[in-house]
Design an enzyme around this catalytic site. Structure first.
Site, PDB file in Angstrom:
ATOM      1  N   CYS A  17     -36.523  -2.866  29.039  1.00  0.00           N
ATOM      2  CA  CYS A  17     -37.685  -3.772  28.972  1.00  0.00           C
ATOM      3  C   CYS A  17     -37.235  -5.260  28.630  1.00  0.00           C
ATOM      4  O   CYS A  17     -35.924  -5.468  28.751  1.00  0.00           O
ATOM      5  CB  CYS A  17     -38.762  -3.193  27.984  1.00  0.00           C
ATOM      6  N   ASN A  20     -36.470  -4.846  23.964  1.00  0.00           N
ATOM      7  CA  ASN A  20     -36.172  -3.500  23.424  1.00  0.00           C
ATOM      8  C   ASN A  20     -36.461  -3.387  22.023  1.00  0.00           C
ATOM      9  O   ASN A  20     -35.648  -2.956  21.228  1.00  0.00           O
ATOM     10  CB  ASN A  20     -34.469  -3.336  23.530  1.00  0.00           C
ATOM     11  N   CYS A  22     -40.131  -2.790  21.858  1.00  0.00           N
ATOM     12  CA  CYS A  22     -41.689  -2.161  22.098  1.00  0.00           C
ATOM     13  C   CYS A  22     -41.526  -0.957  23.178  1.00  0.00           C
ATOM     14  O   CYS A  22     -41.393   0.304  22.980  1.00  0.00           O
ATOM     15  CB  CYS A  22     -42.681  -3.137  22.384  1.00  0.00           C
ATOM     16  N   ARG A  23     -41.466  -1.132  24.316  1.00  0.00           N
ATOM     17  CA  ARG A  23     -41.822  -0.394  25.609  1.00  0.00           C
ATOM     18  C   ARG A  23     -40.697   0.742  25.776  1.00  0.00           C
ATOM     19  O   ARG A  23     -40.749   1.890  25.614  1.00  0.00           O
ATOM     20  CB  ARG A  23     -42.095  -1.011  26.720  1.00  0.00           C
ATOM     21  N   SER A  24     -39.300   0.091  25.996  1.00  0.00           N
ATOM     22  CA  SER A  24     -38.308   1.127  26.453  1.00  0.00           C
ATOM     23  C   SER A  24     -37.852   1.765  25.141  1.00  0.00           C
ATOM     24  O   SER A  24     -37.317   2.995  25.233  1.00  0.00           O
ATOM     25  CB  SER A  24     -37.010   0.255  26.853  1.00  0.00           C
ATOM     26  N   ASP A 128     -46.570  -5.280  28.915  1.00  0.00           N
ATOM     27  CA  ASP A 128     -45.848  -5.786  27.510  1.00  0.00           C
ATOM     28  C   ASP A 128     -46.763  -5.776  26.439  1.00  0.00           C
ATOM     29  O   ASP A 128     -47.892  -6.625  26.560  1.00  0.00           O
ATOM     30  CB  ASP A 128     -45.431  -7.104  28.062  1.00  0.00           C
TER      31      ASP A 128
HETATM   32  P1  4NP Z   1     -40.555  -5.155  24.661  1.00  0.00           P
HETATM   33  O1  4NP Z   1     -41.678  -6.228  24.172  1.00  0.00           O
HETATM   34  O2  4NP Z   1     -40.009  -5.759  26.024  1.00  0.00           O
HETATM   35  O3  4NP Z   1     -41.400  -3.961  25.282  1.00  0.00           O
HETATM   36  O4  4NP Z   1     -39.677  -4.710  23.767  1.00  0.00           O
HETATM   37  C1  4NP Z   1     -41.407  -7.472  23.888  1.00  0.00           C
HETATM   38  C2  4NP Z   1     -40.502  -7.660  22.748  1.00  0.00           C
HETATM   39  C3  4NP Z   1     -40.325  -9.069  22.214  1.00  0.00           C
HETATM   40  C4  4NP Z   1     -40.822 -10.030  22.880  1.00  0.00           C
HETATM   41  C5  4NP Z   1     -41.548  -9.745  24.368  1.00  0.00           C
HETATM   42  C6  4NP Z   1     -41.792  -8.792  24.623  1.00  0.00           C
HETATM   43  N1  4NP Z   1     -40.285 -11.413  22.539  1.00  0.00           N
HETATM   44  O5  4NP Z   1     -40.886 -12.406  23.074  1.00  0.00           O
HETATM   45  O6  4NP Z   1     -39.774 -11.625  21.425  1.00  0.00           O
END
Ligand code: 4NP
Length: 161
Positions: A17, A20, A22-24, A128
């Site tokens: 993702c 790294n 939240c989703r993955s 997201d």
């Molecule tokens: P992820 O979510 O890609 O599912 O881990 C996010 C985590 C952090 C951020 C954006 C999306 N960020 O902007 O820091």
């Protein structure tokens, strides 16, 4: 259909993702747990990473961790890592959470797909949840759980003699 393993009898999956955290990581934890339950854990490598390096070394987002914990999964071992082309080259299958992540991975390989290409209710993006509320994390977990069930069956098939 997932691609065949490079080495017979082993399978390696990377989940990717943006951050790294939240989703993955949620998909990583659920997939490892389901592989354990299916008796496949000793033959399958699972890892996750982000296309951005902002959170490297950090644990999961507390909302992602709380959602997993509430559903009986252990979120505590995760530490964020950055996906690099060299690191990804070792995997049999790389699953991107959304179209941006897929584009950032460069595409052009039969081993790189969208995670929800395997979702019985898909295809589509795993949205997201970072900037939204807690509902977003429950929605991600529901997508992850039903997609993982298919993925575990497909990996089992790819490992069958
Ligand atoms: P992820 O979510 O890609 O599912 O881990 C996010 C985590 C952090 C951020 C954006 C999306 N960020 O902007 O820091």
């Amino acid at each position: 259909m997932i691609p065949p393993p490079r080495r017979p009898g082993r399978y390696a999956v990377a989940l990717v993702c943006l951050g790294n955290i939240c989703r993955s990581p949620m998909a990583d934890v659920v997939l490892q747990q389901r592989l354990l339950e299916a008796g496949l854990a000793d033959r399958v490598t699972v890892a996750s990473a982000g296309t951005a390096d902002w959170h490297v070394g950090k644990p999961m987002d507390p909302r992602a961790a709380a959602t997993l914990d509430a559903h009986g999964f252990d979120p505590t071992r995760h530490r964020a890592r950055h996906s690099t082309p060299t690191w990804l080259a070792d995997f049999d299958l790389v699953l991107a959470m959304d179209a941006d992540n897929l584009a950032d991975l460069g595409g052009g390989s039969e081993r790189v797909m969208l995670f929800r290409d395997l979702d019985p209710d898909g295809p589509g993006a795993v949205p997201d949840p970072y900037y939204g509320g807690d509902d977003g994390f429950e929605e991600v977990l529901a997508m992850v759980e039903r997609t993982t069930a298919v993925l575990v069956r497909e990996i089992g098939g790819a490992l069958a003699p």
